[in-house]
Scaffold this motif. Sequence first.
Motif, short mmCIF file in Angstrom:
data_model
loop_
_atom_site.label_atom_id
_atom_site.label_comp_id
_atom_site.label_asym_id
_atom_site.label_seq_id
_atom_site.Cartn_x
_atom_site.Cartn_y
_atom_site.Cartn_z
N LYS A 131 0.81 -1.23 0.00
CA LYS A 131 0.00 0.00 0.00
C LYS A 131 0.84 1.27 0.00
O LYS A 131 0.30 2.35 -0.19
N MET A 132 2.14 1.16 0.22
CA MET A 132 2.98 2.36 0.29
C MET A 132 3.42 2.75 -1.12
O MET A 132 4.15 2.02 -1.76
N SER A 133 2.94 3.90 -1.60
CA SER A 133 3.22 4.32 -2.97
C SER A 133 4.41 5.26 -3.08
O SER A 133 5.02 5.37 -4.14
N ALA A 134 4.75 5.95 -1.99
CA ALA A 134 5.86 6.91 -2.02
C ALA A 134 6.29 7.19 -0.58
O ALA A 134 5.55 6.92 0.37
N VAL A 135 7.50 7.75 -0.47
CA VAL A 135 8.03 8.14 0.83
C VAL A 135 8.49 9.59 0.72
O VAL A 135 9.15 9.96 -0.26
N ARG A 175 13.74 21.70 3.54
CA ARG A 175 13.67 21.27 2.15
C ARG A 175 12.96 19.91 2.13
O ARG A 175 13.37 18.98 2.81
N ARG A 176 11.86 19.82 1.39
CA ARG A 176 11.05 18.61 1.33
C ARG A 176 11.43 17.77 0.11
O ARG A 176 11.79 18.32 -0.95
N PHE A 177 11.34 16.45 0.25
CA PHE A 177 11.71 15.49 -0.78
C PHE A 177 10.65 14.41 -0.90
O PHE A 177 9.89 14.17 0.04
N ILE A 178 10.66 13.71 -2.05
CA ILE A 178 9.79 12.55 -2.24
C ILE A 178 10.54 11.50 -3.04
O ILE A 178 11.40 11.83 -3.88
N LEU A 179 10.20 10.25 -2.77
CA LEU A 179 10.69 9.11 -3.54
C LEU A 179 9.49 8.24 -3.88
O LEU A 179 8.86 7.67 -2.98
N GLU A 180 9.16 8.19 -5.16
CA GLU A 180 8.04 7.36 -5.63
C GLU A 180 8.48 5.91 -5.72
O GLU A 180 9.65 5.62 -6.02
N ARG A 181 7.55 5.00 -5.47
CA ARG A 181 7.86 3.56 -5.55
C ARG A 181 8.50 3.20 -6.90
O ARG A 181 9.50 2.47 -6.95
N ALA A 182 7.95 3.70 -8.01
CA ALA A 182 8.47 3.36 -9.34
C ALA A 182 9.91 3.84 -9.50
O ALA A 182 10.73 3.13 -10.10
N ASP A 183 10.22 5.02 -8.99
CA ASP A 183 11.60 5.54 -9.08
C ASP A 183 12.55 4.72 -8.22
O ASP A 183 13.69 4.46 -8.61
#
Length: 192
Positions: A131-135, A175-183
Amino acid sequence: MSWSIERREIETERLLLRPFRADDAETVQRYAGLWDVARMTTRIPYPYPPGSAAAWIDSHAAMEKENGESVFAITLDEDVVGATGLHRAEPKQDRPDTAEIGYWLAPAFWGRGLATETTRALLAHGFAHPKMSAVTSGHFTDNPASGRVLEKCGFQPTSDAEEWSVARRDFVTCRRFILERADWRAALDLAS
């Protein structure tokens, strides 16, 4: 949302991430009570009140039940050197299954790649949950070393925001960041 990330032992090349135990409180009290640790976090107060570490450790089961937060001790040679965790991020319309990662290390252990090793292991553990799509994550802009950790782990910057630091008793640019599951998956495939 009714999901959380399981708190279990996670081994890396040098580290063991594990649930905190009551006997870790003295070490957490000492390290979390350091200005250099507290000032780089949003939630650790400074000065760190006596007994806070024990109360924090005691709260982990409730935190997991209430908001899906999973907290781990970062251990090196069986000694606690920091903390890390994942929790469900605030739900967003386009990204309802996002988690947020955070970490801190005692200053004596900075500059050894332990935060990167920790983050990579926790990402693999978290992304194992379907269920986790991104962090997401973030760092105060006066802590560029933490930003380098996130970049090495594949996170992409998204924005800057003012966030409250309990220790500093003030808003600090984060500074905010994201990591998508696909990446994350694509980076793993490239590395193999």
